[in-house]
Design an enzyme around this catalytic site. Structure first.
Site, mmCIF file in Angstrom:
data_model
loop_
_atom_site.group_PDB
_atom_site.id
_atom_site.type_symbol
_atom_site.label_atom_id
_atom_site.label_comp_id
_atom_site.label_asym_id
_atom_site.label_seq_id
_atom_site.Cartn_x
_atom_site.Cartn_y
_atom_site.Cartn_z
ATOM 1 N N ASN A 1 169.525 47.631 -30.540
ATOM 2 C CA ASN A 1 168.528 48.551 -29.996
ATOM 3 C C ASN A 1 167.520 49.100 -30.760
ATOM 4 O OD1 ASN A 1 169.447 48.013 -27.166
ATOM 5 N ND2 ASN A 1 171.018 49.482 -27.301
ATOM 6 N N TYR B 1 172.934 40.564 -19.200
ATOM 7 C CA TYR B 1 173.048 41.874 -19.270
ATOM 8 C C TYR B 1 172.328 42.361 -17.755
ATOM 9 C CZ TYR B 1 172.080 46.920 -19.485
ATOM 10 O OH TYR B 1 171.840 48.122 -19.223
ATOM 11 N N ARG C 1 157.780 50.133 -23.327
ATOM 12 C CA ARG C 1 159.044 50.290 -22.531
ATOM 13 C C ARG C 1 158.731 52.023 -22.487
ATOM 14 N NH1 ARG C 1 159.011 45.688 -22.693
ATOM 15 N NH2 ARG C 1 160.555 44.419 -23.007
ATOM 16 N N LYS D 1 174.199 43.960 -14.238
ATOM 17 C CA LYS D 1 173.961 44.949 -13.321
ATOM 18 C C LYS D 1 173.389 44.597 -12.198
ATOM 19 C CE LYS D 1 174.654 47.965 -16.742
ATOM 20 N NZ LYS D 1 175.707 48.993 -16.495
ATOM 21 N N ASP E 1 191.574 50.242 -21.508
ATOM 22 C CA ASP E 1 190.508 49.442 -20.830
ATOM 23 C C ASP E 1 190.412 49.234 -19.429
ATOM 24 O OD1 ASP E 1 189.363 46.718 -20.327
ATOM 25 O OD2 ASP E 1 189.806 46.317 -22.383
ATOM 26 N N SER F 1 170.226 49.567 -14.379
ATOM 27 C CA SER F 1 169.237 49.481 -15.751
ATOM 28 C C SER F 1 168.020 49.029 -14.753
ATOM 29 C CB SER F 1 169.628 48.457 -16.504
ATOM 30 O OG SER F 1 168.566 47.941 -17.729
#
Length: 332
Positions: A199, A149, A231, A153, A58, A124
């Site tokens: 997704n 999210y 997209r 980023k 981790d 992203s």
């Protein structure tokens, strides 16, 4: 060249490890299997017929990370270790910020300790927020992110930019992905998240295979050609090749901070993806229209010309390849 790949058994990480091994890089992989499976390590070796060192670790565990650097003379890092579901991030913001931001701070501190200067970061297109215009270029305004999210980023990009200001001997490449789908043509590795998929493509294949009953299409009233979200979908193998190109760039340039969009430059709607999947694979996908998800936007697709000019990167795979390889992976 010895490359540490974090998140090495994840969807994009595993395909990138394959491309790195195929291009004769020495790979050290790490993952904590929070959203991947242990057997991916053996599948990568089966595809490439090459061995590589792997650690279950981790990234928040600094001591474990330091041991990896002590045992290996790492030349560069490619960082994939992050949670990546937009919808989930809205309901679990704290978990996303801890995992996506705190982990790379640990990584960067250990890189500094061992004088490792090269990093390719998995960012992203969500950092652009709701774009003012499409296609999106790298100098488009960032910020105004619509979900944790994307914000995570953006935070890491800011950290990397500040790091470069403090130390211009760093070599940093930030890659802003659009929407990866598809799988390796062998059918041995692909996108297989733990639990219910967040997704589009893994959900489509689960519905097509009968493992899930119906696909929710979130919103059909967007300002797009058929009302569903548009997209830029990129084949995961093309995306993986982009990381090899980025590493080549860092080896050549010697010191700099570079940012690239990785996408095809084409926009496809959710319904186009479903229809193409059904046509190419001769299989039915049950779907229904559901309310919009918080944080989603109308359309988002790239201008990939900078990556073509500076990295020599161009997508080779078609939408048909993407849906065919996704279904092949599910069947195998």
């Amino acid at each position: 060249m010895k490359v540490l790949v974090t998140g090495a058994t994840g969807y994009i990480g595993s395909h990138t490890v394959v491309e790195l091994l195929d291009n004769n890089y020495e790979v050290v992989g790490l993952d904590n299997f929070s959203n991947s499976k242990r057997e991916v390590v053996d599948k990568i070796k089966e595809i490439t017929h090459k061995d590589f060192k792997f650690y279950e670790c981790d990234m928040l565990n600094k001591e474990a990370l330091e041991n990896i650097f002590k045992e290996n003379e790492i030349d560069a890092v490619i960082d994939f270790a992050a949670f990546k579901a937009v919808g989930e991030s809205v309901s679990k913001p704290v978990e996303y910020y801890i995992n996506n931001v705190s982990s790379i701070l640990t990584l960067l501190s250990v890189m500094k300790e061992f004088n490792v200067k090269k990093i390719v970061f998995s960012s992203s297109a969500t950092v652009y927020g709701k774009p003012k215009s499409v296609p999106i270029t790298e100098d488009a305004e960032v910020g105004g992110t619509t979900n944790p999210y994307g914000t995570s980023k953006l935070m890491v990009e800011r950290i990397l930019k500040d790091l470069y200001v403090s130390d211009e001997t760093m070599d940093i490449c930030i890659l802003r992905y659009f929407n990866p789908i598809g799988a390796h043509s062998s059918g041995l590795i692909g996108e297989e998240p733990n639990g219910i998929p967040a997704n589009l493509m893994p959900y489509i294949v689960k519905v097509a295979s009968g493992k899930l009953e119906c696909l929710n299409v979130f919103g059909n009233d967007y300002n797009t050609k058929d009302g569903t979200g548009v997209r830029d979908y990129i084949h995961v193998v093309d995306l993986a090749v982009g990381h090899v190109k980025a590493l080549e760039k860092l080896n050549k340039e010697k010191q700099g901070l570079f940012i690239y969009n990785l996408g095809t430059g084409k926009g496809y709607s959710v319904l186009e993806i479903i229809n193409t999947f059904e046509k190419v694979n001769n299989v039915k996908v049950n779907y229904k229209i559901a309310p919009r998800r918080p944080g989603d936007i109308d359309e988002c697709y790239s201008d990939p010309s900078k990556a073509l000019k500076e990295l020599g990167f161009k997508c080779e795979k078609t939408l048909e390849d993407m849906v065919r390889d996704s279904w092949n992976y599910e069947n195998k």
